[in-house]
Design an enzyme around this catalytic site. Structure first.
Site, PDB file in Angstrom:
ATOM      1  N   CYS A   6       0.827  -1.210   0.000  1.00  0.00           N
ATOM      2  CA  CYS A   6       0.000   0.000   0.000  1.00  0.00           C
ATOM      3  C   CYS A   6       0.868   1.271   0.000  1.00  0.00           C
ATOM      4  CB  CYS A   6      -0.873  -0.038   1.247  1.00  0.00           C
ATOM      5  SG  CYS A   6      -2.330   0.974   1.104  1.00  0.00           S
ATOM      6  N   ASP A 130      -6.075  -2.996  11.120  1.00  0.00           N
ATOM      7  CA  ASP A 130      -4.879  -2.157  11.218  1.00  0.00           C
ATOM      8  C   ASP A 130      -4.688  -1.762  12.684  1.00  0.00           C
ATOM      9  OD1 ASP A 130      -2.722  -0.621  10.426  1.00  0.00           O
ATOM     10  OD2 ASP A 130      -3.864   0.761   9.185  1.00  0.00           O
TER      11      ASP A 130
HETATM   12  O1  LIG Z   1      -0.628   5.035   4.430  1.00  0.00           O
HETATM   13  C1  LIG Z   1      -1.158   6.118   4.629  1.00  0.00           C
HETATM   14  O2  LIG Z   1      -0.530   7.194   4.568  1.00  0.00           O
HETATM   15  C2  LIG Z   1      -2.636   6.180   4.955  1.00  0.00           C
HETATM   16  C3  LIG Z   1      -3.201   7.429   5.192  1.00  0.00           C
HETATM   17  C4  LIG Z   1      -4.551   7.522   5.497  1.00  0.00           C
HETATM   18  C5  LIG Z   1      -5.342   6.383   5.564  1.00  0.00           C
HETATM   19  C6  LIG Z   1      -4.768   5.135   5.324  1.00  0.00           C
HETATM   20  C7  LIG Z   1      -3.423   5.014   5.026  1.00  0.00           C
HETATM   21  N1  LIG Z   1      -2.853   3.767   4.821  1.00  0.00           N
HETATM   22  C8  LIG Z   1      -3.632   2.578   4.818  1.00  0.00           C
HETATM   23  C9  LIG Z   1      -2.993   1.265   4.647  1.00  0.00           C
HETATM   24  O3  LIG Z   1      -3.645   0.345   4.124  1.00  0.00           O
HETATM   25  C10 LIG Z   1      -1.618   0.941   5.200  1.00  0.00           C
HETATM   26  O4  LIG Z   1      -1.044  -0.029   4.387  1.00  0.00           O
HETATM   27  C11 LIG Z   1      -1.843   0.357   6.618  1.00  0.00           C
HETATM   28  O5  LIG Z   1      -2.235   1.400   7.448  1.00  0.00           O
HETATM   29  C12 LIG Z   1      -0.568  -0.296   7.176  1.00  0.00           C
HETATM   30  O6  LIG Z   1       0.485   0.626   7.240  1.00  0.00           O
HETATM   31  P1  LIG Z   1       1.884   0.226   7.922  1.00  0.00           P
HETATM   32  O7  LIG Z   1       1.680   0.105   9.379  1.00  0.00           O
HETATM   33  O8  LIG Z   1       2.808   1.344   7.562  1.00  0.00           O
HETATM   34  O9  LIG Z   1       2.319  -1.063   7.271  1.00  0.00           O
END
Ligand SMILES: O=C(O)c1ccccc1NCC(=O)[C@H](O)[C@H](O)COP(=O)(O)O
Length: 210
Positions: A6, A130
């Site tokens: 993502c 999440d």
């Molecule tokens: O990634 C972002 O900046 C974001 C911003 C606002 C809403 C959602 C967002 N990300 C969503 C996702 O699916 C990410 O992959 C998920 O939160 C996992 O992130 P991480 O902990 O960095 O792997």
């Protein structure tokens, strides 16, 4: 298992990540995110991707009209709702976009909160769990309490997200049994700039446990 990477911002990286083995790519349509991409940026990436790769737009508290416009204009195949959208909203979105996968994301705060995901199973295709962060919606790098998810078995496919990295993925999957995994900050050099070496290592580690 589905693997979603993502927060893609560069079309060349989306092709490389798909070739490494990702089954889904996520594009952040939340303007306050450092990983935000415009409709034309998504269009450019989607146009070069194979058909079998899921192209998911990530939204938070956007209107149905806004979501529909972006989906149609950019060629997305799925919508991830990452805000406070209600089951009724998911139902209305389904009617507006009947052929698009709907994923509802939850930033899990407690076991009681986890139980509320059951209210959504009728209205969405896929759930995504999440980590909770008081200031940020996603891409935080924070992990969930995996022990809380050991008995989690919803009546829908679900993704594990939140702080997954090449270092902890094998341990996470030894504790929980999701239908898919979602990674963002754990495989990047800076927000929106994916580290292709880390993505390659991720697939190596996933392969070694099969
Ligand atoms: O990634 C972002 O900046 C974001 C911003 C606002 C809403 C959602 C967002 N990300 C969503 C996702 O699916 C990410 O992959 C998920 O939160 C996992 O992130 P991480 O902990 O960095 O792997």
């Amino acid at each position: 298992m589905r693997v979603k990477i993502c927060g893609i911002t560069q079309p060349e990286q989306s092709i490389a990540i798909a070739s490494l083995g990702a089954t889904a790519l996520g594009f952040i349509c939340v303007p306050t995110s450092p990983r935000y991409v415009t409709t034309s940026q998504i269009q450019a990436a989607v146009a070069q991707l194979p058909k079998n790769i899921d192209k998911i737009g990530v939204f938070a508290n956007a209107s149905i009209g806004e979501i529909k416009q972006i989906v149609v204009d950019s060629g997305l195949t799925g919508v991830q709702l990452h805000g406070d959208e209600s089951p009724e909203f998911c139902d209305q979105l389904r009617q507006a976009l009947p052929n698009i996968e709907i994923l509802k994301a939850f930033r899990i705060r407690s076991l009681e909160h986890l139980e509320t995901t059951a209210d959504y199973v009728k209205y969405v295709d896929t759930l995504l769990l999440d980590a909770y962060h008081p200031q940020q919606l996603g891409g935080t790098g924070k992990t969930l309490d995996w022990t809380m998810l050991q008995q989690y078995s919803p009546n829908r496919p679900w993704f594990l997200a939140g702080g997954l990295t090449t270092d902890n993925i094998v341990q996470a999957l030894s504790q929980v049994n999701p239908s898919g995994i979602d990674l963002s900050s754990g495989v990047e050099r800076a927000p929106g700039d994916k580290d292709l070496d880390k993505v390659a290592l991720l697939f190596e580690r996933l392969g070694s446990r099969e």
